[in-house]
Enzyme design. Structure first.
Site, PDB file in Angstrom:
ATOM      1  N   GLY A  39      44.594  78.844 -33.669  1.00 48.91           N
ATOM      2  CA  GLY A  39      45.429  77.686 -33.936  1.00 48.91           C
ATOM      3  C   GLY A  39      45.054  76.469 -33.128  1.00 48.91           C
ATOM      4  CE  LYS A  40      44.790  73.000 -27.280  1.00 47.66           C
ATOM      5  NZ  LYS A  40      45.945  72.098 -27.109  1.00 47.66           N
TER       6      LYS A  40
ATOM      7  CG  ASP B  57      52.405  84.854 -44.369  1.00 46.13           C
ATOM      8  OD1 ASP B  57      51.927  84.625 -43.249  1.00 46.13           O
ATOM      9  OD2 ASP B  57      53.489  85.428 -44.550  1.00 46.13           O
TER      10      ASP B  57
ATOM     11  CB  THR C 264      48.366  85.337 -39.885  1.00 47.12           C
ATOM     12  OG1 THR C 264      49.358  86.089 -39.186  1.00 47.12           O
ATOM     13  CG2 THR C 264      47.048  85.445 -39.144  1.00 47.12           C
TER      14      THR C 264
ATOM     15  CG  ASP D 273      54.493  81.895 -45.792  1.00 44.06           C
ATOM     16  OD1 ASP D 273      53.713  81.621 -44.864  1.00 44.06           O
ATOM     17  OD2 ASP D 273      54.986  83.024 -45.938  1.00 44.06           O
TER      18      ASP D 273
ATOM     19  CB  THR E  20      53.992  88.949 -41.486  1.00 44.23           C
ATOM     20  OG1 THR E  20      53.123  89.044 -40.360  1.00 44.23           O
ATOM     21  CG2 THR E  20      55.193  89.849 -41.278  1.00 44.23           C
TER      22      THR E  20
ATOM     23  CG  ASP F 139      56.870  87.162 -46.891  1.00 46.78           C
ATOM     24  OD1 ASP F 139      57.572  88.072 -46.452  1.00 46.78           O
ATOM     25  OD2 ASP F 139      56.115  86.482 -46.157  1.00 46.78           O
TER      26      ASP F 139
ATOM     27  CD  GLU G 196      66.270  88.757 -33.992  1.00 45.47           C
ATOM     28  OE1 GLU G 196      67.193  89.043 -34.779  1.00 45.47           O
ATOM     29  OE2 GLU G 196      66.267  87.735 -33.289  1.00 45.47           O
TER      30      GLU G 196
END
Length: 1416
Positions: free
Chosen positions: A996-997, A438, A915, A1055, A440, A1051, A725
């Site tokens: 992703g597509k 991953d 990611t 995942d 992030t 993390d 956030e």
């Protein structure tokens, strides 16, 4: 724990059960009752029917008895055994092992008189010892679970008694579905229950789920709609409703159902109304709920899937070789049976050799040979190493101890080290070929820092903020270090945490909930204010420096600008309105909980009006209505019309009572607006009127301002569920748009000159991985209109923007310009490696909102297909949005990530980064962490259809194969899919970027082969915009089709599926909770620790265990063959020349400990050298230490050594009159020395422990032989070993035989090792030589090593280029990203795809838009 036995017992229990908790944390942690440590299963376990919950009350007695039979009680039991079934069940489970079953068969076989080889008791001994050891281990583990179960079942809680008509203390185990439970602050929830009452005025209950999923941030749960308005606690006797909900399942993030009142009115239930077992009540005096799931039907217990058993690759290989040993055993026994039959046939008439039965009957040679086959099976049983499996478990336990004791894995800030949660796959760490990571929180710190923003098409670069961040990169200040420590470490947080409640409940659970009763204690208050920090609140995240240009524009926002007194003044600029809405969206479009500065766990709400003199509540109501009428009659701010309200709104919003009042319903507000005059009074009149009214009620302007100033002076703390956030809320606060308080019904924002604005929250649509956005529906306090604020991924938001505008073509054109500028800014942010989000809004009229709300209510109250209905409802709301701006948030790389990735790539590990970020961000991070290098050829797969994807991959593959002149075997995948093309070392490494597509197309079965072949040419692959499901599918595809060893590291909760699918899953204990850690096999605190875990400990574990397993096969075959060779000289009669006790103890005792010590302590190369030379790791990837050829060579060597060990003593004593045991004693002694010294030759690092164990084994053998020979006079008549060893120790020939036999037997292996080390050393041996050099010589040797490696690469490149056909030339440039041509270009053109992303013709000029490393 000092004793090794105590340590082993303690760590065995911890690692088997995953009960990883700090004893100083709190005496009860709910995750400890889960054998898997609270591991969450991915696929929800759903039952077929719904559940009807009836209150456990007298009025529902008959109906409750009808349904109670389907309910499960709240008693839990995680143990497997009881006192009665322990022995039979444990034996049953152990005999599932084929080896144990095999030896049980031999024990039974030895009781058959016709084939008996040993004394019956002797044959049982090895099996009994192994079964006893494992049974003791299982019993201790189960007893620990029993004690935890007993503790939990006997916890006390308050349950409503229908007999006593009040809440009574009851044990958890006595709680039943339908019971009403009353909990106080800091109590642990005993069962899953629906929240019916909370002492919080807003109907809120705060819970902490750290005992369930590891997340320490508070989460809000809400009282069921309709019960929150009650002034008093819910009375169970007056509760006449029923609950219908879904059947028990393990999905922690979903709860579907409804509460049906007696009048058939239904109220929808969701996860926001459900309190889960194992969570802790925080910041709430008391709550009341009704139990819907109890005991093993609770979501926490249904997630208790037990510890996953993974079989390592090495263990699978060893099992195969055990089968070869079985085959070898059958051949040897068949040879013995055949020989015995031939022997009897030859001497059939000689009674001395063919003794008849007692009845005079003579057994035929064929039948005698059949019996002898089974006798030999018993005699040669040691060929199958029964002690191997026990030894492997002990060795792995020792290996894990040294891994966890490595100080390099210790993280001082988080006070954590590596956790080994899987006991049986340590050796797989040394064989990893593919690594899936991953981004992030795994490669980055997951500390989101606000960097840039774009509002209304204008980019604000925040240069001053960038300079501030540079200071953090140069030297981290002490404040940040201090702040990071508690926020990063769950254990420290628990140690330092002091929870406050308005009323401290001294209930029975206080000692178990970890609460410190510090209310009213000055010491406790000081501790809280200094030590307790909210997550995501380090100075680097909170201290945002505003952009000067944006700050200047903010200074122009005044109430007079929005409420002009002069009609000739123009409307506020569109940019100004967008700025206001943009920062309001940042402040309120989230789920952040606002906490007090000196008490972060205490929620902030609008302060009460106590202490302020108010003449009449009616006067305040009248004032509020007048102000609401003026505000509602003014045109909408969002429609860009001139508002007619003035300053008074700011002052009224400061009155806490007003902000607490609910606005009228849409219908009521429409009636109010129709009856009142739409024309507002002048600004001056309004101002004077309001000040007069405020003065009348006792609140002057100055007093209100002073109250407001006190509120702003306090430094509020924000508790967010995600760092994104928190970063946006802190950014809004930097521009004086401060989130002050949040309740389920309203949120208060203090917006600079406009004062506090109270937004009525109508709906919140939370973020999910499908929509990739979050929305909040509010009623705007200035315009009184329904406004939808949305934030989410730019790829999603941009598709939802409105294409036309009701205000004309000019505004539509302006919106298109803003959209284009914002898109350019987003691309720029992504190229800098920033995480991007888009902010948008939508204004609805009351009729539109009422229509949407009606449909949304139906979706909320449904049980079946609720997720699909809610998704459709959200799609109907989140469309035709107006773009406000975008944000760029920096997530810095963790320390040591580039170096770790570079080392892992040198080790031959292919790294894939999976990611959810957009392509540009992911590529930039890939370059920053050295996953991609400046000279890499970069191929980008970004298509919108399956056909284009297939064509694009075909073109790439064709070009790659032509350029590399691959052989037919390399040019395409074979049918096996395991033999992938191997890129030539002379070629520049390549990297693949796929979105992703396109990944969705590539994962389809028809394109999987092509996709895998393409990735095989690439050293690194980056998958962008990947969903959690796609991550797991990618890992599964590579693991199953390529049959390679995979490792996944992450993390967060997203995942978990990827971690569980991989051969080895590694969780990082970061800032996103502990879900990844709970699902993992190993847990580390930082990515950089992965390099040492694999390159050093992985290499050691694999090498040690491989050699130890081979050694076990060797010593068993070598010793058993002595018995086999003897059969040729005893008529294949199944006789042993060794006493049976010595035969059994030889493998079980005398030669069992040295290989275990070898498996734990062996170091072929030092840790420093392994880290400096990562390429040494490739030996484990290729399984060089344990190849099939290595196994057979080991067996051949064992056969040779057994021949020498048998025939040297045989020819020495040939013709003498020694008896059978006197002949066997030199064989045993020589075999012991040969087997032990063989281990010495194979050892690369001999320590005093090795020597001590070897000497101890030899001494124990002689001690047993001497004692046994002195005491055993008639142990085995007619022959016995009496005084044999004593006589031999006085005979010089005995010593000569032992020395000569040992030397001849070990000479070939010794010569081979000497020649290998001097003439043709392996890289491992060469590296071992470096460890013997001085530091200076070692440094110089390492330089030569690296130079030699580079020179070999250059030579191979030159040789390969010399064979390149004319017309071709190597590619130059820092980043070889090529443009596609021919058919692929046409396909791309049909879909408006960028044609510049791949090209395999080096002669073509580079197109614009290339992807490469970002400078600066």
């Amino acid at each position: 724990m000092t004793g090794p036995l105590q340590w082993a017992r303690y760590h065995w229990q911890r690692m088997i059960c995953g009960a990883n908790r700090d004893d100083n944390d709190r005496s009860y942690n709910y995750s400890s009752l889960l054998p898997c440590g609270g591991k969450s299963s991915q696929t929800p376990k759903l039952a077929g029917k719904h559940r009807i919950v009836v209150p456990h009350l007298q009025s529902f007695k008959d109906e409750y008895e009808k349904f109670s039979g389907t309910y499960m009680n709240n008693r839990i039991r995680t143990t497997k055994y009881t006192l009665l079934n322990f022995v039979p069940r444990n034996l049953f489970e152990q005999f599932h092992r084929a080896a144990n079953l095999y030896f049980l068969f031999l024990v039974v076989l030895n009781w058959v008189p016709l084939v008996e080889a040993f004394q019956k008791e002797i044959t049982m001994l090895p099996l009994v010892v192994v079964l006893t050891i494992i049974a003791i281990k299982d019993g201790l583990e189960d007893y620990r679970k029993y004690k935890i179960d007993k503790l939990i079942n006997n916890l006390i809680t308050k349950v409503y008694s229908r007999k006593e008509k009040k809440y009574m203390d009851q044990c958890w185990k006595d709680v039943a579905v339908g019971d009403f439970i009353r909990l106080s602050c800091n109590e642990v929830i005993p069962a899953d229950m629906v929240l019916l009452f909370s002492t919080d005025p807003d109907g809120i209950c705060h819970i902490e789920t750290s005992g369930l999923d590891g997340e320490s941030n508070l989460k809000q749960r809400q009282v069921v709609r309709g019960y929150a308005e009650q002034d008093s606690e819910v009375d169970p006797e007056k509760f006449f409703s029923r609950i219908e909900c879904e059947s028990p399942n393990n999905d922690l993030n979903r709860f579907r159902g409804f509460l049906e009142h007696s009048n058939k009115e239904r109220v929808g239930l969701s996860k926001e109304n459900l309190l889960l077992r194992g969570c802790t009540i925080r910041n709430t005096e008391a709550v009341v709920g009704i139990v819907v799931y109890a005991g093993h039907e609770t979501k926490a217990m249904l997630n208790n899937s037990g510890p996953r058993y993974k079989r390592s690759k090495l263990e699978r290989r060893a099992n195969t070789d055990v089968l070869w040993c079985v085959l070898l055993l059958v051949i040897m026994c068949f040879t013995g049976a055949l020989g015995h039959g031939i022997w009897l046939s030859k001497y059939e008439n000689m009674l001395f050799f063919n003794i008849p039965e007692t009845d005079g009957h003579v057994i035929s040679p064929v039948l005698a040979g059949f019996y002898m086959f089974w006798t030999n099976i018993i005699l040669l049983q040691v060929l199958i190493p029964i002690s191997l499996y026990v030894s492997i478990e002990i060795v792995k336990l020792g290996q894990i101890y040294f891994i966890q004791s490595d100080l390099d894995f210790y993280n001082e800030k988080m006070d954590s080290t590596v956790q080994c949660r899987a006991l049986n796959i340590t050796e797989d760490l040394g064989q990893i070929q593919y690594l899936f990571s991953d981004k992030t929180g795994t490669l980055t710190e997951n500390k989101m820092v606000f960097r840039r923003c774009s509002v209304a098409g204008f980019d604000y670069c925040h240069e001053e903020n960038a300079k501030r961040l540079e200071t953090y990169k140069d030297a981290v200040c002490e404040d940040e270090t201090f702040a990071d420590t508690p926020s990063g470490s769950l254990s420290n947080m628990a140690k330092l945490r002091v929870h406050r409640c308005r009323t401290v409940h001294n209930g029975p659970l206080n000692h178990l909930a970890g609460n410190c009763l510090a209310a009213g204690s000055g010491e406790g208050t000081s501790e809280v204010s200094h030590s307790r920090q909210a997550a995501f609140s380090s100075p680097i995240e909170t201290d945002v420096v505003p952009d000067t240009r944006l700050l200047d524009k903010f200074s122009q926002i005044t109430p007079q600008l929005l409420t002009p007194s002069d009609e000739r003044v123009q409307d506020p600029p569109l940019e100004t309105l967008d700025i206001i809405d943009f920062f309001i969206a940042l402040a309120i479009c989230n789920t952040v909980v606002v906490s007090a500065p000196n008490q972060p766990r205490q929620k902030i709400r609008p302060s009460s009006l106590s202490g302020i003199h108010i003449k009449s509540l009616e006067e305040i109501r009248n004032l509020f209505q007048r102000l609401s009428a003026r505000r509602s009659s003014s045109p909408s701010l969002a429609s860009r019309k001139e508002p007619s309200f003035g300053v008074p709104n700011a002052f009224v919003s400061r009155l806490p009572l007003f902000s607490r009042m609910k606005l009228a319903s849409p219908v009521e507000e429409e009636d109010t607006q129709m009856n009142e005059n739409p024309e507002g009074s002048s600004d001056s009149f309004c101002h004077e009127e309001i000040e007069k009214e405020l003065s009348d009620v006792g609140l002057t302007n100055g007093k209100v301002e002073s109250l407001h100033g006190q509120s702003l002076a306090s430094n509020l703390c924000y508790e967010a569920e995600s760092p994104d956030e928190a970063a946006l809320v802190y950014a809004a606060r930097a521009y004086q748009c401060t989130l002050q308080s949040r309740t389920p019904e309203q949120v208060v924002v203090d917006f600079a000159a406009l004062g506090p604005l109270t937004f009525q929250i109508l709906h919140i649509l939370p973020f999910d991985s499908v929509r990739k956005r979050m929305s909040v529906v509010v009623r705007h306090p200035l315009s009184n209109q329904v406004v939808v604020y949305t934030k989410g991924a730019d790829s999603v938001i941009m598709e939802l923007l409105s294409v036309d505008s009701p205000d004309g073509a000019s505004l539509e054109k302006q919106q298109m310009i803003i959209r284009e500028k914002t898109q350019r800014h987003l691309d720029d942010y992504a190229k800098q490696g920033l995480r991007t989000l888009c902010i948008a809004k939508k204004v609805m009229n009351d009729m539109e909102y009422a229509e949407w709300l009606k449909n949304h209510f139906l979706a909320e109250t449904s049980i079946d297909n609720r997720e699909e209905l809610l998704l459709e409802s959200a799609m109907r709301l989140e469309n035709k949005l107006t773009l406000l701006g975008a944000t760029g948030i920096e997530d810095r790389l963790q320390e040591g990530v580039p170096e770790s990735i570079e080392a892992l790539q040198k080790a031959g590990i292919k790294i894939w980064m999976l990611t959810g970020d957009k392509q540009e961000t992911a590529v930039n991070i890939a370059y920053a962490c050295k996953l991609l290098k400046p000279d890499d050829r970069l191929f980008i797969l970004n298509t919108q259809s399956k056909d284009a994807c297939e064509l694009l991959m075909s073109t790439m593959l064709n070009g790659l194969q032509k350029r590399n002149q691959a052989s037919p075997e390399q040019a395409s995948l074979t049918e096996d899919l395991c033999q992938l093309p191997t890129p030539q070392g002379s070629e520049l490494p390549a990297g693949l970027i796929i979105t992703g597509k396109t990944l969705e197309f590539a994962l389809q079965e028809s394109l999987q082969r092509q996709f895998l072949e393409l990735t095989a040419w690439c050293q690194a692959v980056v998958c962008c915009r990947a969903t959690p499901l796609q991550k797991s599918e990618v890992v599964k595809l590579v693991r199953n089709h390529l049959r390679v060893m995979t490792l996944a590291i992450g993390d967060g909760a997203n995942d978990v599926s990827m971690i569980q699918v991989a051969d080895i899953g590694i969780g990082i204990s970061g800032q996103e909770g502990m879900q990844a850690v709970m699902a993992s096999d190993f847990a580390i605190s930082q990515f950089r620790h992965l390099s040492k875990l694999l390159l050093v400990h992985g290499h050691w574990c694999y090498t040690r265990l491989s050699n130890m397993i081979l050694y076990f096969f060797y010593k068993n075959v070598a010793y058993v063959n002595l018995l086999f060779w003897y059969q040729f000289f005893c008529g294949f009669s199944g006789t042993s020349m060794t006493d049976y006790w010595v035969l059994i103890f030889f493998n079980l005792l005398f030669t069992s400990v040295p290989p275990i010590i070898y498996g734990v302590l062996e170091k072929d190369v030092s840790a420093e050298t392994l880290m400096l030379l990562p390429e040494l790791y490739k030996s484990g990837q290729k399984s060089e230490a344990y190849l099939p050829l290595t196994f057979w060579i080991t067996l051949l060597d064992a056969f040779y050594q057994s021949l020498i060990c048998f025939f040297v003593p045989y020819y020495t004593y040939q013709g003498s009159d020694i008896d059978i045991f006197t002949f066997g004693n030199p064989l045993n002694t020589a075999a012991l020395f040969i087997i032990l010294l063989h281990l010495v030759i194979e050892s690369k690092s001999l320590t005093w422990i090795h020597m001590l164990v070897i000497v101890g084994s030899i001494l124990s053998y002689f001690f047993f032989a001497l004692t046994f020979g002195a005491m055993c006079v008639t142990c085995n008549p007619p022959s016995n070993p009496y005084w044999i060893m004593q006589k031999h120790m006085l005979d010089p020939v005995f010593y000569l035989v032992c020395v000569l036999t040992t030397s001849i037997a070990l000479l070939p292996r010794f010569i081979y090792r000497v020649l290998q080390g001097s003439l043709f050393p392996t890289p491992i041996l060469r590296a071992k030589h470096l460890d013997r050099l001085t530091p200076e010589g070692r440094t110089e040797a390492l330089k030569k090593w690296n130079v030699a490696g580079k020179m070999s690469d250059v030579k191979s490149k030159f040789a390969d280029h010399s064979t390149t056909p004319s017309g071709g030339r190597p590619v130059s440039g820092p980043s070889s990203v090529f443009a596609m041509k021919s058919a692929a270009s046409r396909a791309a053109g049909q879909e408006n795809l960028p044609v510049c992303e791949t090209d395999l013709d080096p002669d073509m000029p580079k197109a614009s838009g290339m992807v490469g490393p970002t400078k600066g």
